[in-house]
Design a protein around this motif. Sequence first.
Motif, PDB file in Angstrom:
ATOM      1  N   ARG A  35     -14.338   3.127  -2.263  1.00  0.00           N
ATOM      2  CA  ARG A  35     -14.713   2.792  -3.637  1.00  0.00           C
ATOM      3  C   ARG A  35     -16.142   3.207  -3.941  1.00  0.00           C
ATOM      4  N   PRO A  36     -16.496   3.495  -5.171  1.00  0.00           N
ATOM      5  CA  PRO A  36     -15.672   3.462  -6.364  1.00  0.00           C
ATOM      6  C   PRO A  36     -14.954   4.789  -6.639  1.00  0.00           C
ATOM      7  N   TRP A  37     -15.178   5.778  -5.786  1.00  0.00           N
ATOM      8  CA  TRP A  37     -14.663   7.124  -6.071  1.00  0.00           C
ATOM      9  C   TRP A  37     -13.153   7.228  -6.002  1.00  0.00           C
ATOM     10  N   MET A  38     -12.566   6.543  -5.035  1.00  0.00           N
ATOM     11  CA  MET A  38     -11.111   6.616  -4.920  1.00  0.00           C
ATOM     12  C   MET A  38     -10.588   5.445  -4.107  1.00  0.00           C
ATOM     13  N   THR A  39      -9.275   5.285  -4.149  1.00  0.00           N
ATOM     14  CA  THR A  39      -8.567   4.334  -3.297  1.00  0.00           C
ATOM     15  C   THR A  39      -7.299   5.014  -2.804  1.00  0.00           C
ATOM     16  N   MET A  40      -6.664   4.387  -1.826  1.00  0.00           N
ATOM     17  CA  MET A  40      -5.426   4.919  -1.267  1.00  0.00           C
ATOM     18  C   MET A  40      -4.398   3.804  -1.215  1.00  0.00           C
ATOM     19  N   SER A  41      -3.195   4.083  -1.709  1.00  0.00           N
ATOM     20  CA  SER A  41      -2.140   3.071  -1.697  1.00  0.00           C
ATOM     21  C   SER A  41      -1.516   2.974  -0.311  1.00  0.00           C
ATOM     22  N   VAL A  42      -0.829   1.878  -0.086  1.00  0.00           N
ATOM     23  CA  VAL A  42       0.003   1.731   1.109  1.00  0.00           C
ATOM     24  C   VAL A  42       1.345   2.378   0.778  1.00  0.00           C
ATOM     25  N   PRO A  43       1.888   3.206   1.673  1.00  0.00           N
ATOM     26  CA  PRO A  43       3.184   3.835   1.371  1.00  0.00           C
ATOM     27  C   PRO A  43       4.249   2.807   0.993  1.00  0.00           C
ATOM     28  N   HIS A  44       5.069   3.159   0.006  1.00  0.00           N
ATOM     29  CA  HIS A  44       6.128   2.285  -0.480  1.00  0.00           C
ATOM     30  C   HIS A  44       7.015   1.838   0.678  1.00  0.00           C
ATOM     31  N   GLY A  45       7.258   0.542   0.763  1.00  0.00           N
ATOM     32  CA  GLY A  45       8.122  -0.008   1.799  1.00  0.00           C
ATOM     33  C   GLY A  45       7.427  -0.290   3.117  1.00  0.00           C
ATOM     34  N   ALA A  46       6.131   0.029   3.213  1.00  0.00           N
ATOM     35  CA  ALA A  46       5.418  -0.192   4.476  1.00  0.00           C
ATOM     36  C   ALA A  46       5.050  -1.656   4.674  1.00  0.00           C
ATOM     37  N   GLY A  47       5.036  -2.427   3.595  1.00  0.00           N
ATOM     38  CA  GLY A  47       4.731  -3.850   3.695  1.00  0.00           C
ATOM     39  C   GLY A  47       3.294  -4.100   4.113  1.00  0.00           C
ATOM     40  N   GLU A  48       3.083  -5.244   4.765  1.00  0.00           N
ATOM     41  CA  GLU A  48       1.757  -5.597   5.278  1.00  0.00           C
ATOM     42  C   GLU A  48       1.504  -4.768   6.524  1.00  0.00           C
ATOM     43  N   ALA A  63       1.121   8.014   0.907  1.00  0.00           N
ATOM     44  CA  ALA A  63       0.032   7.150   0.450  1.00  0.00           C
ATOM     45  C   ALA A  63      -0.694   7.884  -0.672  1.00  0.00           C
ATOM     46  N   TRP A  64      -0.630   7.348  -1.868  1.00  0.00           N
ATOM     47  CA  TRP A  64      -1.243   8.011  -3.024  1.00  0.00           C
ATOM     48  C   TRP A  64      -2.752   7.811  -3.021  1.00  0.00           C
ATOM     49  N   LEU A  65      -3.479   8.885  -3.293  1.00  0.00           N
ATOM     50  CA  LEU A  65      -4.922   8.835  -3.486  1.00  0.00           C
ATOM     51  C   LEU A  65      -5.164   8.743  -4.984  1.00  0.00           C
ATOM     52  N   ARG A  66      -5.986   7.751  -5.382  1.00  0.00           N
ATOM     53  CA  ARG A  66      -6.213   7.505  -6.810  1.00  0.00           C
ATOM     54  C   ARG A  66      -7.700   7.655  -7.136  1.00  0.00           C
ATOM     55  N   LEU A  67      -7.988   8.540  -8.054  1.00  0.00           N
ATOM     56  CA  LEU A  67      -9.353   8.739  -8.511  1.00  0.00           C
ATOM     57  C   LEU A  67      -9.820   7.487  -9.236  1.00  0.00           C
ATOM     58  N   PHE A  68     -10.982   6.969  -8.835  1.00  0.00           N
ATOM     59  CA  PHE A  68     -11.559   5.736  -9.377  1.00  0.00           C
ATOM     60  C   PHE A  68     -10.593   4.552  -9.275  1.00  0.00           C
ATOM     61  N   GLY A  69      -9.651   4.629  -8.334  1.00  0.00           N
ATOM     62  CA  GLY A  69      -8.695   3.545  -8.121  1.00  0.00           C
ATOM     63  C   GLY A  69      -7.592   3.483  -9.150  1.00  0.00           C
ATOM     64  N   ILE A  70      -7.517   4.475 -10.057  1.00  0.00           N
ATOM     65  CA  ILE A  70      -6.558   4.407 -11.156  1.00  0.00           C
ATOM     66  C   ILE A  70      -5.647   5.628 -11.222  1.00  0.00           C
ATOM     67  N   LEU A  71      -6.227   6.816 -11.269  1.00  0.00           N
ATOM     68  CA  LEU A  71      -5.499   8.045 -11.556  1.00  0.00           C
ATOM     69  C   LEU A  71      -5.008   8.734 -10.275  1.00  0.00           C
ATOM     70  N   PRO A  72      -3.676   8.736 -10.021  1.00  0.00           N
ATOM     71  CA  PRO A  72      -3.168   9.431  -8.826  1.00  0.00           C
ATOM     72  C   PRO A  72      -3.442  10.935  -8.938  1.00  0.00           C
ATOM     73  N   TYR A  73      -4.018  11.516  -7.880  1.00  0.00           N
ATOM     74  CA  TYR A  73      -4.327  12.947  -7.926  1.00  0.00           C
ATOM     75  C   TYR A  73      -3.858  13.706  -6.693  1.00  0.00           C
ATOM     76  N   ASP A  74      -3.474  13.022  -5.642  1.00  0.00           N
ATOM     77  CA  ASP A  74      -3.006  13.671  -4.414  1.00  0.00           C
ATOM     78  C   ASP A  74      -2.285  12.599  -3.608  1.00  0.00           C
ATOM     79  N   PHE A  75      -1.534  13.017  -2.622  1.00  0.00           N
ATOM     80  CA  PHE A  75      -0.969  12.026  -1.708  1.00  0.00           C
ATOM     81  C   PHE A  75      -1.051  12.531  -0.289  1.00  0.00           C
ATOM     82  N   ASP A  76      -1.015  11.581   0.601  1.00  0.00           N
ATOM     83  CA  ASP A  76      -1.181  11.811   2.018  1.00  0.00           C
ATOM     84  C   ASP A  76       0.130  11.426   2.701  1.00  0.00           C
TER      85      ASP A  76
END
Length: 156
Positions: A35-48, A63-76
């Motif tokens: 933060r604050p530049w980006m965040t990364m989601s947990v892959p769907h279904g991965a749970g805790e 795992a989606w990479l989101r610019l400023f924690g909002i805008l998805p721009y790439d995934f891993d």
Amino acid sequence: MDRTWSFRQSSEIPAPASRVWGRVVTPDGINDEMRPWMTMSVPHGAGEVTIDSLEVGRPIGRAWLRLFGILPYDFDHLTIAELEPGRRFREESTMISMRRWTHDRTVEPVADGRSRVTDVITFAPRAGLVLSAPILRRALAAFFRHRHRRLAAHFA
């Protein structure tokens, strides 16, 4: 052209290695570093999930990479290729922008209850980004310096 680029970032963190490790393997810790530049989601279904809880060598999903924690721009497409719990992990992934992405992180104790975090990043951009790779390398190195500053600040 199969060019790869790499860089290394190492920093001393004012906390014991066990506490630092406990932070850097969690989604909250990872996102706080970015933060604050980006965040990364947990892959769907991965749970805790934490890096410690992943099966080595098994892709865990997108795992989606989101610019400023909002805008998805790439995934891993995230895979932990090697894991030494409490000390080291090696992520080997692909992205929309990267044919290859390797993040090797080590956390080691140093004097006076402090620890050293070392990241070695190796990447191979997709064809459309190859010419910009030297600039991309500098930007990514700056981003990892930012991550290390954020991590150190968390424990300060």
